[in-house]
Write an enzyme that holds these catalytic residues in place. Structure first.
Site, mmCIF file in Angstrom:
data_model
loop_
_atom_site.group_PDB
_atom_site.id
_atom_site.type_symbol
_atom_site.label_atom_id
_atom_site.label_comp_id
_atom_site.label_asym_id
_atom_site.label_seq_id
_atom_site.Cartn_x
_atom_site.Cartn_y
_atom_site.Cartn_z
ATOM 1 N N ARG A 191 0.822 -1.221 0.000
ATOM 2 C CA ARG A 191 0.000 0.000 0.000
ATOM 3 C C ARG A 191 0.857 1.273 0.000
ATOM 4 N NH1 ARG A 191 -4.682 0.342 4.387
ATOM 5 N NH2 ARG A 191 -3.027 0.329 5.945
ATOM 6 N N ARG B 239 3.492 4.012 4.658
ATOM 7 C CA ARG B 239 3.378 4.269 6.094
ATOM 8 C C ARG B 239 4.353 3.373 6.855
ATOM 9 N NH1 ARG B 239 -2.968 3.511 7.196
ATOM 10 N NH2 ARG B 239 -2.076 2.684 9.103
ATOM 11 N N ARG C 158 -0.426 -5.587 14.084
ATOM 12 C CA ARG C 158 -1.689 -4.844 13.972
ATOM 13 C C ARG C 158 -2.870 -5.805 13.797
ATOM 14 N NH1 ARG C 158 -0.532 -1.142 9.237
ATOM 15 N NH2 ARG C 158 -2.655 -0.404 9.502
#
Ligand code: AMP
Length: 216
Positions: free
Chosen positions: A129, A162, A173
């Site tokens: 991403r 990120r 996560r």
């Protein structure tokens, strides 16, 4: 009554992408708690500095801080008609606080789409991403490439990966999601608000399912 939608699902299920599309289609505000923290981080606020220490480890920022940030955001005029909440609530305490806040506005959560995907798909999506620096628009190095490499199609800003999308943090996560956020599925199922959507379908298909659920 204002319409508040809570998007639930693991990191990488497509909440951010769907929230953007739903907001565009419904004209409701898009509130992403992760984007709000990242904005604070970019502006080096106290809140940003505090949040960073948790975000870097893939952990949740404490409830009280998160709840106050969302309360502030919900009182802005663009939320009068309601909002698409993306990434909040993430714990039962946050869900209770949201219910209380909305009831103060004479409103409540209307619908909770729960977007699912397998763990392999989640890891592939997150680790490929790329996010736009200016407004958080989302791309993927294979599945959803920008027209020009490294540049956001929508606002021309730089795309970056990120820190917490790097492989080491992703598994953490997902674990945090299972432990702390999954109980919310039952929380909202009990009150008949959950609709489960397979997030491994094409983006437009998921959006259409969500939009028709919203119309009902
Ligand atoms: P996201 O962009 O939704 O993946 O969120 C990125 C990170 O921000 C998370 O891993 C948490 O560290 C923090 N965060 C975002 N939303 C929340 C929330 N509702 N409660 C606590 N921490 C959050």
């Amino acid at each position: 009554m204002a319409t508040f939608i809570v998007l639930l699902g693991p990191p990488g299920a497509g909440k951010g992408t769907q929230a953007e599309l739903l907001a565009e289609n419904t004209k409701l505000a898009h509130i992403s708690s992760g984007d709000l923290f990242r904005e604070n981080l970019k502006n080096q606020t106290e809140l940003g500095k505090l949040a960073k220490s948790y975000m870097d480890k893939g952990e949740l920022v404490p409830d009280d801080v998160t709840i106050n940030m969302i309360r502030d955001r919900l009182t802005r005029p663009d939320c009068e008609a309601g909002a698409i909440l993306d990434g909040f609530p993430r714990t039962p305490t946050q869900a209770d606080a949201l219910e209380k806040m909305l009831s103060e506005f004479g409103s409540r959560v209307a619908l909770v789409p729960y977007i699912t995907a397998s763990e392999t798909v989640l890891v592939d999506r997150i680790s490929g991403r790329w996010t736009c620096r200016a407004q958080g628009h989302i791309y993927h190095q294979i599945f959803s490439k920008p027209k020009q490499p490294g540049i956001c199609d929508l606002d021309g800003s730089e795309l970056y990966q990120r820190d917490d999308d790097k492989a080491e943090t992703v598994t953490k996560r997902i674990r945090v999601y299972v432990d702390q956020t999954m109980p919310l599925i039952e929380y909202y199922r009990k009150v008949g608000k959950i609709i489960e959507v397979d997030g491994m379908q094409a983006v437009e298909k998921v959006t259409n399912i969500l939009l028709s659920a919203l119309k009902k």
